[in-house]
Design an enzyme around this catalytic site. Structure first.
Site, PDB file in Angstrom:
ATOM      1  N   LYS A 168      31.473  15.598  75.084  1.00  0.00           N
ATOM      2  CA  LYS A 168      32.474  16.407  75.772  1.00  0.00           C
ATOM      3  C   LYS A 168      31.949  17.810  76.054  1.00  0.00           C
ATOM      4  O   LYS A 168      32.101  18.337  77.154  1.00  0.00           O
ATOM      5  CB  LYS A 168      33.765  16.494  74.947  1.00  0.00           C
ATOM      6  CG  LYS A 168      34.876  17.288  75.643  1.00  0.00           C
ATOM      7  CD  LYS A 168      36.098  17.413  74.760  1.00  0.00           C
ATOM      8  CE  LYS A 168      35.883  18.348  73.612  1.00  0.00           C
ATOM      9  NZ  LYS A 168      35.654  19.761  74.046  1.00  0.00           N
ATOM     10  N   ASP A 186      39.317  15.760  76.642  1.00  0.00           N
ATOM     11  CA  ASP A 186      39.825  16.369  75.417  1.00  0.00           C
ATOM     12  C   ASP A 186      41.139  15.698  75.042  1.00  0.00           C
ATOM     13  O   ASP A 186      41.543  14.700  75.645  1.00  0.00           O
ATOM     14  CB  ASP A 186      39.994  17.882  75.592  1.00  0.00           C
ATOM     15  CG  ASP A 186      41.218  18.235  76.426  1.00  0.00           C
ATOM     16  OD1 ASP A 186      41.706  17.367  77.187  1.00  0.00           O
ATOM     17  OD2 ASP A 186      41.695  19.385  76.330  1.00  0.00           O
TER      18      ASP A 186
END
Length: 269
Positions: A168, A186
């Protein structure tokens, strides 16, 4: 994610009718017709939206916010990398409070190594997990100097080799610093993708892969910003603000209160 919080939301629990599954307290046989054929994987869940609906959905996000921005403070690719690494399990607001004064003096790997772990730890002590994060930031700074000439690499694999940097974080850096059409999943985006059914998935990677397939190419660069901001401020976890949602009439979530209101109105008529 927040935009850059470390993903911590657990995948949605399997339904009671999951093929071949039984519970410890009440074992039960699954009807033969519900079991997938041997040697074949269960079909992945698909988006609830047609291509035309997806285009309309993202066109609205674009019209409302043509150039969405991340909310973490940074001054260059290196400080962006550090900020995202520090934001795991923390809010952007909290991270910014610590990094604004830090980045005013320390904005390169060399300066960070010179600052040292003890001083960095003191500078970011208001951020959760600050001890381990300080250790990782010093280590990744040293690695950038030794392996990349002090520059942030424009490569996901190279980024993920850095201490404290996962997929991420790498995607955020590639997207914001280098303009790559990556999707950083997220907590907010994961919840939203499953809630409204745009890209269902049991893991962040499944959602990321699904979004890459369904988001129209012309909207891919900013897609994760729009979805994260929408999940953070409108489609909230506890109570989505459907009355303020700009895609409410397109949304196919069972939790869409505007659709429920519409059905109730029809019955009354």
């Amino acid at each position: 994610m927040s935009e850059n919080q470390k993903f911590s939301e657990t995948p949605p629990p399997a339904t009671a009718a999951s093929p071949g599954k039984t519970t410890a307290s009440a074992p039960a046989k699954t009807p033969a017709a519900a079991k997938p054929a041997r040697g074949k994987k269960p079909r992945a869940r698909r988006s609830r939206y047609t291509r035309a609906e997806l285009h309309a959905l993202f066109a609205r996000f674009h019209a409302a916010n043509p150039e969405p921005q991340g909310e973490l403070y940074y001054v260059n690719p290196y400080t962006l990398l550090v900020a995202v690494a520090l934001s795991a399990q923390a809010t952007d607001v909290g991270v910014n409070k610590a990094t604004r004064p830090l980045f005013a003096k320390v904005d390169t790997p060399e300066k960070m190594v010179a600052l040292g772990e003890d001083a960095l730890r003191d500078a970011i002590k208001t951020i959760g997990l600050y001890r381990n994060k300080a250790k990782n930031v010093i280590a990744l700074s040293q690695m950038l100097i030794e392996r990349h000439g002090g520059e942030v690499p424009r490569d996901r694999a190279a980024l993920e080799e850095l201490p404290g940097v996962g997929r991420k974080t790498a995607n955020v850096v590639l997207n914001i610093a280098f303009g790559e059409p990556t999707i950083a999943v997220d907590t907010h985006l994961f919840r939203l993708a499953n809630r409204i059914g745009i890209a269902p998935g049991k893991t962040p990677l499944e959602v990321e892969t699904a979004l890459e397939k369904v988001v129209p190419p012309e909207f891919l660069l900013h897609a994760h910003h729009w979805l994260i901001l929408h999940g953070r401020y409108i489609c909230k976890a506890r109570k989505p603000l459907c009355e303020r949602c700009l895609i409410a009439d397109l949304c196919k979530s069972p939790e869409n209160t505007t659709r429920k209101t519409g059905k109730a109105a029809k019955k009354t008529d």
